[in-house]
Design a protein around this motif. Structure first.
Motif, PDB file in Angstrom:
ATOM      1  N   GLY A  56       0.795  -1.226   0.000  1.00 29.86           N
ATOM      2  CA  GLY A  56       0.000   0.000   0.000  1.00 29.86           C
ATOM      3  C   GLY A  56       0.824   1.271   0.000  1.00 29.86           C
ATOM      4  O   GLY A  56       0.255   2.367   0.037  1.00 29.86           O
ATOM      5  N   TYR A  80      -5.991 -10.687  -4.438  1.00 37.68           N
ATOM      6  CA  TYR A  80      -4.880 -10.360  -3.560  1.00 37.68           C
ATOM      7  C   TYR A  80      -5.408 -10.150  -2.147  1.00 37.68           C
ATOM      8  O   TYR A  80      -6.621  -9.989  -1.957  1.00 37.68           O
ATOM      9  CB  TYR A  80      -4.170  -9.095  -4.051  1.00 37.68           C
ATOM     10  CG  TYR A  80      -3.477  -9.270  -5.382  1.00 37.68           C
ATOM     11  CD1 TYR A  80      -2.213  -9.827  -5.452  1.00 37.68           C
ATOM     12  CD2 TYR A  80      -4.099  -8.861  -6.564  1.00 37.68           C
ATOM     13  CE1 TYR A  80      -1.564  -9.993  -6.671  1.00 37.68           C
ATOM     14  CE2 TYR A  80      -3.468  -9.032  -7.793  1.00 37.68           C
ATOM     15  CZ  TYR A  80      -2.204  -9.592  -7.834  1.00 37.68           C
ATOM     16  OH  TYR A  80      -1.579  -9.759  -9.030  1.00 37.68           O
ATOM     17  N   GLU A 105      -5.463  -7.616  -0.402  1.00 38.15           N
ATOM     18  CA  GLU A 105      -6.163  -6.331  -0.285  1.00 38.15           C
ATOM     19  C   GLU A 105      -7.420  -6.241  -1.138  1.00 38.15           C
ATOM     20  O   GLU A 105      -8.133  -5.238  -1.081  1.00 38.15           O
ATOM     21  CB  GLU A 105      -5.223  -5.180  -0.646  1.00 38.15           C
ATOM     22  CG  GLU A 105      -4.625  -5.254  -2.048  1.00 38.15           C
ATOM     23  CD  GLU A 105      -3.309  -6.000  -2.095  1.00 38.15           C
ATOM     24  OE1 GLU A 105      -2.557  -5.759  -3.055  1.00 38.15           O
ATOM     25  OE2 GLU A 105      -3.048  -6.809  -1.198  1.00 38.15           O
TER      26      GLU A 105
END
Length: 292
Positions: free
Chosen positions: A167, A241, A243
């Protein structure tokens, strides 16, 4: 000095070939652990700074430069380990051992592998072999040829940081910038290497130039598309994924991949690595001649 850097790359690759098992390479393992923590960016910066100081100290001392380049090349290049893990993936898929294949895939790729079947694992294996060929083989070798130890360390450190902190916007953008050239070089080398493994050079070229236009990243998918075109298969699409789920464009044309395609992807990765090694040695000499 160009000769010293080129010799160092060759010696480092020879050492990497002899001692290239990533499970036994404590420098890379230790760096990954530290990079996963809050001090990761600082550690990467310190590693690159150490590379710069080492390069300066070796200036005018060809034996020292060859030795330091060889040591750093051994630490950061992952060709042998990648081929070994790819071979494990192919063997497990051939034998229908999906659980071990998921475990090996998780070591190479951050995607969620739970629940992937034979087709999904084969597709993910080809994609990650292509991506890692660019990231842990072609990129460090090219930057090592052009910038020596700092180039080797910076290229690999950014890749590790990007995976450790997905991120982090600044790390992601810097990683994209550093890999603009290597991903395209890896795709071009894939086109050249395709016939060696019984693949299609034309298919690799067309998939690279056609299918990556719709990809949201300036780098991701270039070498994956070239691998898919070379093997005459399709990759891409829905990918999960940690996220979230991402809908990626389909790369390549033809059938869905199977275990046999993973085996060929391993061989394609190996040949691309050989070509990258030769290219890096030539670039090191050329860079030295230009400085003169």
């Amino acid at each position: 000095m160009s000769a010293a850097r080129a010799i160092g790359l060759v010696l480092g690759l020879a050492a990497e070939g002899a001692f290239g098992d990533p499970r036994r390479r404590s420098p890379v393992t230790a760096f990954r652990r530290i990079a996963s923590g809050p001090a990761g960016l600082g550690v990467a910066g310190a590693a690159v700074a150490a590379g710069v100081l080492t390069e300066r100290a070796a200036r005018g001392r060809p034996v020292l430069q060859a030795a330091t380049t060889a040591a750093v090349t051994w630490v950061v290049v992952g060709a042998t380990g990648l081929v070994g893990q790819g071979t494990e993936l192919a063997r497990d898929l051939e034998e229908g051992l999906l659980a071990p294949a998921r475990g090996t895939l998780s070591e190479l790729d951050p995607r969620v592998s739970d629940g992937l079947g034979m087709v999904g694992l084969s597709r993910a294996s080809v994609e990650t072999l292509a991506e890692n060929t660019s990231e842990v083989v072609v990129a460090p070798l090219l930057w090592g040829a052009l910038a020596g130890a700092p180039g080797l360390l910076a290229s690999r450190a950014l890749g590790v940081l990007r995976r450790a902190a997905p991120g982090n916007w600044a790390v992601a953008r810097l990683d994209e910038l550093v890999h603009l050239l290597p991903t395209r070089a890896a795709a071009a080398l894939t086109v050249v290497a395709a016939p060696v493994v019984g693949g299609s050079a034309g298919g690799a070229w067309r998939a690279w130039r056609r299918d990556t236009i719709a990809h949201p990243s300036p780098n991701a998918g270039r070498v994956e598309a070239a691998f898919a075109g070379a093997l005459e298969i399709r990759v891409g699409g829905r990918t999960e994924y940690p996220e979230g789920v991402v809908e990626l464009p389909v790369l390549g044309v033809g059938r869905n991949p199977d275990a046999g395609h993973v085996t060929r992807a391993v061989e394609l990765s190996r040949v691309v690595g050989w070509l990258a090694a030769g290219t890096s040695v030539v670039l090191a000499f050329a860079a030295g001649l230009r400085r003169r």
